[in-house]
Design an enzyme around this catalytic site. Structure first.
Site, PDB file in Angstrom:
ATOM      1  N   LYS A 197      67.583  26.695  19.459  1.00  0.00           N
ATOM      2  CA  LYS A 197      66.691  27.537  20.252  1.00  0.00           C
ATOM      3  C   LYS A 197      67.069  27.410  21.709  1.00  0.00           C
ATOM      4  O   LYS A 197      67.028  26.317  22.283  1.00  0.00           O
ATOM      5  CB  LYS A 197      65.245  27.112  20.029  1.00  0.00           C
ATOM      6  CG  LYS A 197      64.249  27.899  20.866  1.00  0.00           C
ATOM      7  CD  LYS A 197      62.823  27.539  20.518  1.00  0.00           C
ATOM      8  CE  LYS A 197      61.850  28.321  21.378  1.00  0.00           C
ATOM      9  NZ  LYS A 197      60.449  27.984  21.047  1.00  0.00           N
ATOM     10  N   LYS A 249      67.843  31.269  17.652  1.00  0.00           N
ATOM     11  CA  LYS A 249      66.915  32.070  18.433  1.00  0.00           C
ATOM     12  C   LYS A 249      67.323  32.059  19.892  1.00  0.00           C
ATOM     13  O   LYS A 249      67.597  30.977  20.406  1.00  0.00           O
ATOM     14  CB  LYS A 249      65.514  31.459  18.279  1.00  0.00           C
ATOM     15  CG  LYS A 249      64.424  32.106  19.071  1.00  0.00           C
ATOM     16  CD  LYS A 249      63.160  31.300  18.974  1.00  0.00           C
ATOM     17  CE  LYS A 249      62.152  31.938  19.898  1.00  0.00           C
ATOM     18  NZ  LYS A 249      60.953  31.162  20.005  1.00  0.00           N
TER      19      LYS A 249
END
Ligand code: PBG
Length: 324
Positions: A197, A249
Site C-alpha cells: 500500500k 493499492k
C-alpha cells in the site's frame, strides 16, 4: 510479402472472433464494492468528490448491500465513520462501534451470499487521523498499534465478518491479527492483507468520504511510490505471516507492481482501484471528455490483465450491471 503471411488483423475482423480469443475477462464476481457507513446519519449523504458514492445510514447500507448482491458482485468492503473520535481509536474496538454494528447488519441481510469484508485500521477512529496510536514524540507507535489491531480483529470477527482487511501498514500486522483470531476461536476468518500500500495522493476523495482528521501524511508507514522491490518484500512477509489474499493499492498507477506480485506468490492477488482513480474518470466523463462506460471497463480489464484476480472498485455494482 512472404508466405504464410502473418496477419494478426484476421482475428480482429468480427466481434465474435475478437470475443473468441479474448485473453482477459472481467466478471461481476471479481469485483468488491467499498461502502461507507456513518454513525448517527438519518439520510444517506453524497460525497462531493466521489459522485455516485454515499455515506450510508445503517438502514441504507443494508439495502445497498442487498442490491449489490443482486447485481452479482463478489464482495463488499465496509468502512465506518464514527460520530466521535479519540486518541486511541476506541470506536474501532468497541463491539457497539459503527463498523462492528454495520458488519452485524450486513451479515444479517446478506448472510453467506457474498463475501463481507471490513477495513481493519484505526484511521477512521482516531482524533489525529493516523492509522495507529501515537508515541510521546508524535510518531505512530508500531507495536502498541498491533495490540489494538488484534482487538479490532476479534471485534469484527465476533460481529460475523468473513474477511478482515488490515490496511494500516504496521510491521507484523498480519501475524498479530492471525494469532489474535486463532486464539479467540476465529481460525476460519480470512485475512486480505493490504500488503503493498503506497503513500498515494490518489486517496484524496476517500479522506472526504471518511471525514479524515489527518494533518500531514502517512509516509512513515505507507510505501514510497518509487519502490517496487520493497513491495515484494512486504508481500513475502505478509504471506509468511498468514495472509490469505494480498492486495496492491492503488491499482492503475501500479500495474507493474501488481504484475510482479502476481508472479511472486501463489495466493490470490487483489488490487484496490482507489477513490482518486474513480474521481478522475467521473470528472472527465461529466465534462464529456471520456466515454465513461468504455473507460471503466478498460481500466478493470487492465487491472485484471496485470494480475489481479479480485478488484476493489467503487464501480463494482455499475460494472457488474454493464457486464451482465
Ligand atoms: C485506511 C484506508 C485508506 C483507503 C483505504 N483504507 C486511506 C488511507 O490510507 O489514507 C483509501 C481508499 C481509497 O482511496 O479509495 N483505512
Amino acid at each position: 510479402m512472404s508466405y504464410p503471411e502473418v496477419r494478426p488483423r484476421r482475428l480482429r475482423r468480427t466481434a465474435a472472433l475478437r470475443r473468441l480469443i479474448e485473453e482477459t475477462r472481467v466478471a461481476p464476481a471479481d469485483l468488491v464494492l467499498p461502502m461507507f457507513v456513518k454513525e448517527g446519519l438519518t439520510e444517506p449523504r453524497p460525497i462531493a468528490s466521489l459522485p455516485g458514492v454515499v455515506q450510508h445510514t445503517r438502514e441504507s447500507l443494508r439495502k445497498a448491500a442487498a442490491e449489490a448482491v443482486e447485481a452479482g458482485v463478489g464482495g463488499l468492503m465496509l468502512f465506518g465513520v464514527p460520530a466521535k473520535r479519540d486518541e486511541v481509536g476506541s470506536g474501532g474496538v468497541d463491539p457497539a462501534g459503527i463498523l462492528n454494528a454495520a458488519i452485524r447488519d450486513v451479515i444479517a441481510e446478506v448472510g453467506d451470499s457474498t463475501v463481507v469484508m471490513s477495513d481493519l485500521c484505526l484511521d477512521e477512529f482516531t482524533s489525529h487521523g493516523h492509522c495507529g496510536v501515537l508515541a510521546a514524540d508524535g510518531s505512530v507507535a508500531n507495536d502498541a498499534t498491533l495490540v489494538a489491531y488484534g482487538e479490532m480483529a476479534i471485534a469484527q470477527a465476533t460481529a460475523g465478518v468473513h474477511v478482515v482487511g488490515p490496511s494500516g501498514m504496521m510491521d507484523g500486522q498480519v501475524g498479530v491479527v492471525r494469532r489474535a483470531l486463532d486464539a479467540a476461536g476465529f481460525s476460519d476468518v480470512s485475512i486480505l492483507a493490504y500488503a503493498a500500500k503506497y503513500a498515494s495522493a490518489f486517496y484524496g476523495p476517500f479522506r472526504d468520504a471518511v471525514e479524515s482528521a489527518l494533518v500531514g501524511d502517512r509516509r512513515t508507514y505507507q510505501q514510497d511510490p518509487p519502490n517496487l522491490r520493497e513491495a515484494l518484500r512486504e508481500v513475502a512477509l505478509d504471506v509468511a505471516e498468514g495472509a490469505d489474499i494480498v492486495m496492491v493499492k492503488p491499482a492503475l498507477p501500479y500495474l507493474d507492481v501488481l504484475a510482479a506480485v502476481r508472479s511472486a506468490v501463489d495466493v490470490p492477488v487483489a488490487a484496490y482501484q482507489v477513490s482518486g482513480e474513480y474521481a478522475m474518470v467521473e470528472a472527465a466523463a461529466a465534462n464529456g471528455w471520456l466515454d465513461r462506460r468504455r473507460v471503466v471497463l478498460e481500466t478493470l480489464t487492465a487491472i485484471r490483465r496485470a494480475g489481479a484476480q479480485v478488484i476493489l472498485t467503487y464501480w463494482a455494482v455499475d460494472a457488474a450491471r454493464l457486464l451482465r
